[in-house]
Design a protein around this motif. Structure first.
Motif, PDB file in Angstrom:
ATOM      1  N   ASN A 264       6.212   2.741 -23.420  1.00 47.90           N
ATOM      2  CA  ASN A 264       6.110   2.811 -21.967  1.00 47.90           C
ATOM      3  C   ASN A 264       5.546   1.525 -21.397  1.00 47.90           C
ATOM      4  OD1 ASN A 264       6.517   5.901 -21.148  1.00 47.90           O
ATOM      5  ND2 ASN A 264       5.376   5.848 -23.069  1.00 47.90           N
ATOM      6  N   ALA A 265       6.026   1.152 -20.227  1.00 44.54           N
ATOM      7  CA  ALA A 265       5.466   0.014 -19.504  1.00 44.54           C
ATOM      8  C   ALA A 265       5.577   0.284 -18.009  1.00 44.54           C
ATOM      9  CB  ALA A 265       6.190  -1.280 -19.859  1.00 44.54           C
ATOM     10  N   SER A 266       4.585  -0.152 -17.259  1.00 42.75           N
ATOM     11  CA  SER A 266       4.634  -0.007 -15.801  1.00 42.75           C
ATOM     12  C   SER A 266       4.005  -1.221 -15.146  1.00 42.75           C
ATOM     13  CB  SER A 266       3.914   1.271 -15.346  1.00 42.75           C
ATOM     14  OG  SER A 266       2.527   1.178 -15.580  1.00 42.75           O
ATOM     15  N   TYR A 267       4.463  -1.512 -13.934  1.00 43.22           N
ATOM     16  CA  TYR A 267       3.942  -2.660 -13.192  1.00 43.22           C
ATOM     17  C   TYR A 267       3.821  -2.270 -11.729  1.00 43.22           C
ATOM     18  CZ  TYR A 267       3.444  -7.385 -11.319  1.00 43.22           C
ATOM     19  OH  TYR A 267       2.978  -8.506 -10.658  1.00 43.22           O
ATOM     20  N   PHE A 268       2.617  -2.437 -11.182  1.00 45.19           N
ATOM     21  CA  PHE A 268       2.339  -2.155  -9.774  1.00 45.19           C
ATOM     22  C   PHE A 268       2.021  -3.474  -9.080  1.00 45.19           C
ATOM     23  CE2 PHE A 268      -0.787  -1.572  -6.413  1.00 45.19           C
ATOM     24  CZ  PHE A 268      -0.181  -0.611  -5.614  1.00 45.19           C
ATOM     25  N   THR A 295       0.878  -0.989 -20.543  1.00 50.25           N
ATOM     26  CA  THR A 295       1.864  -0.745 -21.584  1.00 50.25           C
ATOM     27  C   THR A 295       1.212   0.084 -22.687  1.00 50.25           C
ATOM     28  OG1 THR A 295       3.451  -1.783 -23.091  1.00 50.25           O
ATOM     29  CG2 THR A 295       1.324  -2.855 -22.855  1.00 50.25           C
ATOM     30  N   GLY A 296       2.024   0.810 -23.399  1.00 51.77           N
ATOM     31  CA  GLY A 296       1.508   1.654 -24.467  1.00 51.77           C
ATOM     32  C   GLY A 296       2.638   2.205 -25.300  1.00 51.77           C
ATOM     33  N   MET A 297       2.261   2.783 -26.409  1.00 46.90           N
ATOM     34  CA  MET A 297       3.243   3.336 -27.330  1.00 46.90           C
ATOM     35  C   MET A 297       2.735   4.673 -27.854  1.00 46.90           C
ATOM     36  SD  MET A 297       4.632   1.678 -30.903  1.00 46.90           S
ATOM     37  CE  MET A 297       5.172   0.194 -30.078  1.00 46.90           C
ATOM     38  N   ASP A 298       3.619   5.634 -27.986  1.00 41.59           N
ATOM     39  CA  ASP A 298       3.301   6.919 -28.599  1.00 41.59           C
ATOM     40  C   ASP A 298       4.186   7.096 -29.820  1.00 41.59           C
ATOM     41  OD1 ASP A 298       1.388   7.886 -26.648  1.00 41.59           O
ATOM     42  OD2 ASP A 298       3.093   8.088 -25.288  1.00 41.59           O
ATOM     43  N   VAL A 299       3.572   7.120 -30.979  1.00 40.67           N
ATOM     44  CA  VAL A 299       4.282   7.431 -32.209  1.00 40.67           C
ATOM     45  C   VAL A 299       4.052   8.905 -32.491  1.00 40.67           C
ATOM     46  CG1 VAL A 299       4.574   6.890 -34.646  1.00 40.67           C
ATOM     47  CG2 VAL A 299       3.907   5.083 -33.043  1.00 40.67           C
ATOM     48  N   LEU A 300       5.111   9.690 -32.386  1.00 39.14           N
ATOM     49  CA  LEU A 300       5.011  11.141 -32.487  1.00 39.14           C
ATOM     50  C   LEU A 300       5.711  11.607 -33.754  1.00 39.14           C
ATOM     51  CD1 LEU A 300       6.113  11.824 -28.810  1.00 39.14           C
ATOM     52  CD2 LEU A 300       3.767  11.639 -29.640  1.00 39.14           C
ATOM     53  N   GLY A 301       5.020  12.395 -34.551  1.00 39.58           N
ATOM     54  CA  GLY A 301       5.626  12.846 -35.794  1.00 39.58           C
ATOM     55  C   GLY A 301       5.071  14.162 -36.276  1.00 39.58           C
ATOM     56  N   GLN A 302       5.781  14.754 -37.201  1.00 35.96           N
ATOM     57  CA  GLN A 302       5.339  16.019 -37.781  1.00 35.96           C
ATOM     58  C   GLN A 302       5.548  15.987 -39.290  1.00 35.96           C
ATOM     59  OE1 GLN A 302       6.389  19.401 -35.546  1.00 35.96           O
ATOM     60  NE2 GLN A 302       5.572  20.891 -36.992  1.00 35.96           N
ATOM     61  N   ILE A 303       4.465  16.304 -40.011  1.00 34.10           N
ATOM     62  CA  ILE A 303       4.504  16.422 -41.467  1.00 34.10           C
ATOM     63  C   ILE A 303       3.966  17.797 -41.816  1.00 34.10           C
ATOM     64  CG2 ILE A 303       3.734  15.470 -43.671  1.00 34.10           C
ATOM     65  CD1 ILE A 303       3.277  12.807 -42.278  1.00 34.10           C
ATOM     66  N   PRO A 312      -1.515   3.399 -29.215  1.00 38.80           N
ATOM     67  CA  PRO A 312      -2.218   2.215 -28.713  1.00 38.80           C
ATOM     68  C   PRO A 312      -1.879   1.981 -27.237  1.00 38.80           C
ATOM     69  CG  PRO A 312      -0.304   1.553 -29.973  1.00 38.80           C
ATOM     70  CD  PRO A 312      -0.367   3.058 -30.054  1.00 38.80           C
ATOM     71  N   PHE A 313      -2.788   1.346 -26.495  1.00 39.27           N
ATOM     72  CA  PHE A 313      -2.546   1.112 -25.066  1.00 39.27           C
ATOM     73  C   PHE A 313      -3.254  -0.160 -24.618  1.00 39.27           C
ATOM     74  CE2 PHE A 313      -6.251   3.847 -25.519  1.00 39.27           C
ATOM     75  CZ  PHE A 313      -7.204   3.225 -24.721  1.00 39.27           C
ATOM     76  N   TYR A 314      -2.735  -0.736 -23.529  1.00 42.44           N
ATOM     77  CA  TYR A 314      -3.320  -1.942 -22.941  1.00 42.44           C
ATOM     78  C   TYR A 314      -2.978  -1.971 -21.458  1.00 42.44           C
ATOM     79  CZ  TYR A 314      -3.948  -6.821 -21.571  1.00 42.44           C
ATOM     80  OH  TYR A 314      -4.332  -7.966 -20.905  1.00 42.44           O
ATOM     81  N   SER A 315      -3.921  -2.397 -20.642  1.00 38.58           N
ATOM     82  CA  SER A 315      -3.640  -2.582 -19.218  1.00 38.58           C
ATOM     83  C   SER A 315      -4.513  -3.704 -18.655  1.00 38.58           C
ATOM     84  CB  SER A 315      -3.887  -1.290 -18.433  1.00 38.58           C
ATOM     85  OG  SER A 315      -5.253  -0.949 -18.467  1.00 38.58           O
ATOM     86  N   LYS A 316      -3.998  -4.328 -17.626  1.00 36.35           N
ATOM     87  CA  LYS A 316      -4.731  -5.383 -16.926  1.00 36.35           C
ATOM     88  C   LYS A 316      -4.491  -5.226 -15.437  1.00 36.35           C
ATOM     89  CE  LYS A 316      -5.170 -10.424 -16.508  1.00 36.35           C
ATOM     90  NZ  LYS A 316      -4.649 -11.739 -16.942  1.00 36.35           N
ATOM     91  N   GLU A 317      -5.581  -5.160 -14.679  1.00 30.82           N
ATOM     92  CA  GLU A 317      -5.506  -4.981 -13.233  1.00 30.82           C
ATOM     93  C   GLU A 317      -6.215  -6.144 -12.548  1.00 30.82           C
ATOM     94  OE1 GLU A 317      -6.021  -1.132 -10.392  1.00 30.82           O
ATOM     95  OE2 GLU A 317      -7.824  -1.728 -11.471  1.00 30.82           O
ATOM     96  N   ASN A 318      -5.497  -6.803 -11.633  1.00 30.13           N
ATOM     97  CA  ASN A 318      -6.061  -7.923 -10.871  1.00 30.13           C
ATOM     98  C   ASN A 318      -6.236  -7.510  -9.411  1.00 30.13           C
ATOM     99  OD1 ASN A 318      -6.022  -9.864 -13.007  1.00 30.13           O
ATOM    100  ND2 ASN A 318      -3.823 -10.099 -12.699  1.00 30.13           N
ATOM    101  N   SER A 319      -7.383  -7.864  -8.846  1.00 26.99           N
ATOM    102  CA  SER A 319      -7.638  -7.628  -7.427  1.00 26.99           C
ATOM    103  C   SER A 319      -8.161  -8.927  -6.818  1.00 26.99           C
ATOM    104  CB  SER A 319      -8.673  -6.514  -7.242  1.00 26.99           C
ATOM    105  OG  SER A 319      -8.276  -5.333  -7.889  1.00 26.99           O
ATOM    106  N   ASP A 320      -7.388  -9.518  -5.939  1.00 21.90           N
ATOM    107  CA  ASP A 320      -7.773 -10.762  -5.268  1.00 21.90           C
ATOM    108  C   ASP A 320      -8.014 -10.478  -3.791  1.00 21.90           C
ATOM    109  OD1 ASP A 320      -7.393 -12.136  -7.658  1.00 21.90           O
ATOM    110  OD2 ASP A 320      -5.292 -12.570  -7.198  1.00 21.90           O
ATOM    111  N   PHE A 321      -9.176 -10.873  -3.285  1.00 22.24           N
ATOM    112  CA  PHE A 321      -9.548 -10.589  -1.905  1.00 22.24           C
ATOM    113  C   PHE A 321      -9.577 -11.888  -1.094  1.00 22.24           C
ATOM    114  CE2 PHE A 321     -11.049  -7.069  -4.366  1.00 22.24           C
ATOM    115  CZ  PHE A 321     -10.870  -5.962  -3.546  1.00 22.24           C
ATOM    116  N   PHE A 322      -9.151 -11.765   0.166  1.00 31.49           N
ATOM    117  CA  PHE A 322      -9.059 -12.921   1.054  1.00 31.49           C
ATOM    118  C   PHE A 322      -9.800 -12.608   2.358  1.00 31.49           C
ATOM    119  CE2 PHE A 322      -5.458 -12.837  -1.755  1.00 31.49           C
ATOM    120  CZ  PHE A 322      -5.337 -14.147  -2.186  1.00 31.49           C
ATOM    121  N   SER A 323     -10.722 -13.483   2.724  1.00 34.98           N
ATOM    122  CA  SER A 323     -11.491 -13.322   3.953  1.00 34.98           C
ATOM    123  C   SER A 323     -11.109 -14.409   4.945  1.00 34.98           C
ATOM    124  CB  SER A 323     -12.991 -13.390   3.657  1.00 34.98           C
ATOM    125  OG  SER A 323     -13.363 -12.409   2.713  1.00 34.98           O
TER     126      SER A 323
END
Length: 718
Positions: A264-268, A295-303, A312-323
């Protein structure tokens, strides 16, 4: 309050009448058309043990795709506020937080864990979570630290995204309406082959004109005007325009009959989002850029009897403010970067009818901030850079006993937490590292009494680690200085709930009454310090401290009746109520040798969603939804922060309340209406009216929300 009680009793009377009339009904046909109405059969992903909603002892709400499509909401904040009895605090400019069961609705969402497909959402701001790719939302109420670690004091919100595996299909819709708002949504998904399947979604939202604030109050308008101020009614919220986009993608790879990978991947993205700084622009009319990649990955299995998940997962969020500077030119005043990464390993082991979940959960959060003055020189940030890492080992057992009449859940979790604050010369903050461990537990029981009746109870403890802002933050405005407290202890809580439920899908009835009680120790609260006791001479500041204790108790009512059950679900006509009432919410602090008890601030005494919806199951749906926003106590920032009267267009704001340090905010009722018609199974037209009665209301003092807005929609399915 009286109106809510009358509504509850009226609804219960309808349920009782229908129950008697339906004692001899035949079995309802379980057709595809009505399956989406029976949410008790939904498997709740956030339960860790793959249990169905009807089997869980804990309190769970599920918002289905059907409700999402009928809602006028533009993001997760709008959906939750209208579809569950949780409290939402939202600001103009894509910023919102959630509160559950009396825990304050902070915009940092400190007391609720936000997940997407069981993994951290990568944001504390639920207004950045789009709805276009959401299949359903699971809201778990109560303490869940034994499953999810820190911050799960009030509950967990798990957002389940789409996973299309059949023929390729999709939909596109275009919308336009009030405040020159234009929307576009597109999603497509399905199987590319026997091995690959996918989903892709894109959404666009543009509010090109400042929104208009509501012009009326449904209840006690005279009192509401003393708090909201007469200057706000029917006026424009200047500097409230925004443009945002969202992309979501999933690729599924079927490795074998029992193994699959979902990537999975997403971008806002939201640029030049306007921030009004209250209705009266006390904090300036500024802008901000937001972007978030996850972004992330799901490894799904059955034994054998082991159902494995590795994520595993990773995300990065940037917030830039302007005055704005003195010449009204924008300059970048701050940059904030939030990173969240880790992994989850879960093994759900089926042993007969029982399930044992065992896993490890690793989660790291990193925050970096930089602040500049209007000359471009670096200045002191609001808080130093920090990192927070937690590794938890958890176990959860779900039993089905006594011919499946008793569902029991027992869990525990051990967390090892490392907290690091980086040195910052501007804040005079020294490098600091802390390590500590926490053990949390929960237990839940649900017993089937027969004839659709069930009793349920649960207990759990939870904790919340203080953040770097509260420990070592330091910043000043023209109104006040705020300093962190390096001696803060983690917050801890114990919650118990007990309830009874009656559910019978064949008869169209769903009812649950739950009492809950929370004891909160070392709750972090704000305190004003004046070293020499002389008011307003420049040495006073605000800081954080641990309260001696805090207590909350309340009642939750979930009730609905579907008249469609009378005709074997040829249609659905459902009336519903989801209501949370706090009997008490108090906090005790120590002042010298005395203990002082006061009402807890920033907590709603009542929250509810209620309404009626109709679906002819042949293409036409319509819904009238109401939201009840109860009183809450909140600091009067004009007194606490500004310390001088605020003048707006020649008149003082709240002139009769200038000497009040705490305000009791008014009750609000917000109604939304929607209707949609699909013809030839492909084409659709619809309309939504948000804030139907044009209510003037706030969720955070000074930030009035939009008034009535009408949006028209056309769509096409393929």
């Amino acid at each position: 309050m009286k109106k809510t009680i009358v509504t509850t009793f009226a609804l219960l009377s309808i349920l009782n009448f229908t129950l008697k009339a339906e004692e001899n009904r035949e079995t309802v046909t379980d057709s595809t058309a009505v399956k989406h109405l029976n949410l008790s059969e939904v498997q709740v992903n956030a339960s860790r043990v793959n249990a169905k909603m009807k089997d869980l002892p804990q309190k769970v709400d599920v918002i289905s795709r059907r409700v999402i499509e009928a809602s006028p909401a533009a993001d997760m904040a709008g959906l939750l506020k209208a579809s569950s009895s949780v409290d939402i605090q939202q600001y103009p400019g894509v910023n919102a937080g959630i509160g559950i069961r009396g825990f304050s609705a902070s915009t940092s969402s400190k007391y609720a864990v936000i997940l997407i497909n069981g993994k951290p959402a990568g944001t504390k701001n639920i207004a950045t979570i789009d709805l276009n790719n959401v299949e359903r939302v699971e809201i778990l109420k109560g303490p869940f630290s034994a499953q999810y670690g820190s911050a799960a004091m009030g509950g967990v919100v798990n957002i389940v995204t789409k996973e299309s595996t059949g023929d390729i299909a999709g939909a596109v819709d275009l919308q336009y309406g009030s405040f020159q708002t234009s929307k576009a949504n597109m999603n497509v998904g399905g199987a590319l082959s026997d091995v690959f399947d996918f989903d892709f979604a894109y959404s666009y939202y543009n509010q090109a004109k400042d929104y208009k604030v509501g012009d009326h109050n449904f209840y006690d308008e005279d009192y509401a005007k003393t708090i909201l101020d007469v200057s706000t009614y029917g006026e424009r919220m200047e500097n409230s325009q925004l443009l945002k986009q969202n992309f979501d993608a999933r690729l599924g790879i079927k490795l074998s009959e029992n193994w699959k990978i979902n990537y999975n991947a997403s971008y806002f993205l939201a640029d030049d989002v306007e921030a009004p700084g209250t209705f009266w622009h006390i904090y300036g009319m500024n802008k901000k850029d937001l972007d978030k990649f996850s972004t992330g990955m799901d490894v799904l299995g059955q034994i054998g009897n082991h159902k494995l998940t590795i994520s595993p997962f990773y995300s990065k969020e940037n917030s830039d403010f302007f005055s704005k500077d003195m010449d009204a030119n924008y300059y970048q005043s701050s940059e904030n970067v939030f990173k969240n990464y880790g992994f989850l390993i879960n093994d759900a082991i089926a042993i007969g009818k029982h399930t044992f979940a065992l896993g490890i959960d690793n989660n790291t959060e990193k925050y970096e901030s930089t602040l500049w003055g209007n000359s471009g020189d670096e200045a002191a940030p609001y808080l130093p850079n920090y990192s927070h890492s937690a590794t938890g080992i958890f176990g959860q057992i779900h039993f089905k006993l006594f011919n499946d009449k008793l569902n029991a859940s027992v869990g525990t979790r051990f967390d090892q937490i490392a907290f690091k604050i980086n040195e910052n010369q501007f804040l005079n903050a020294k490098s600091k590292t802390e390590n500590y461990s926490v053990l949390t537990e929960n237990i839940g029981l649900k017993y089937d009494l027969g004839l659709g009746l069930a009793a349920h109870a649960s207990w759990g403890n939870a904790f919340l680690a203080p953040d770097a802002y509260q420990v070592a933050g330091s910043f000043s405005t023209i109104y006040a200085t705020t300093k962190g407290n390096p001696n803060l202890d983690p917050e801890k809580s114990n919650t118990f709930d007990l309830g009874f439920a009656y559910k019978d899908f064949k008869k169209g009835i769903n009812f649950d009454l739950t009492y809950f009680q929370t004891h909160h120790k070392d709750k972090i609260v704000t305190e004003s310090i004046d070293p020499d006791g002389t008011p307003y001479n420049g040495d006073e500041y605000n800081t954080y401290m641990n309260a001696n204790k805090a207590d909350m108790n309340g009642l939750e009512v979930v009730a609905s009746y579907d008249f469609g059950a009378l005709s074997d679900y040829d249609y659905s006509l459902r009336v519903y109520l989801n209501y949370t009432h706090l009997f008490d919410a108090t906090v005790e602090t120590k002042s010298g040798n005395e203990y002082l008890e006061s009402q807890m601030k920033y907590v709603r005494d009542n929250t509810a969603s209620f309404g009626i919806e109709f679906d002819n199951l042949k293409g036409f749906t319509t819904r009238l939804n109401g939201r009840y926003i109860g009183h809450r106590y909140e600091d009067n920032w004009i007194t606490t922060w500004a310390k001088t009267p605020i003048n707006f267009k020649g008149a003082d704001v709240r002139p009769d309340l200038l000497n009040e340090s705490v305000l009791r905010h008014p009750v609000s009722y917000v109604f939304d209406y929607s209707a949609n018609y699909t013809f030839k199974e492909k084409y659709s037209v619809g309309i939504t009216i948000s804030n139907l009665l044009d209510e003037n209301y706030t969720e955070k003092d000074g930030y009035n929300m939009p008034g009535r807005a009408v949006i028209a929609k056309i769509g096409y399915r393929f």
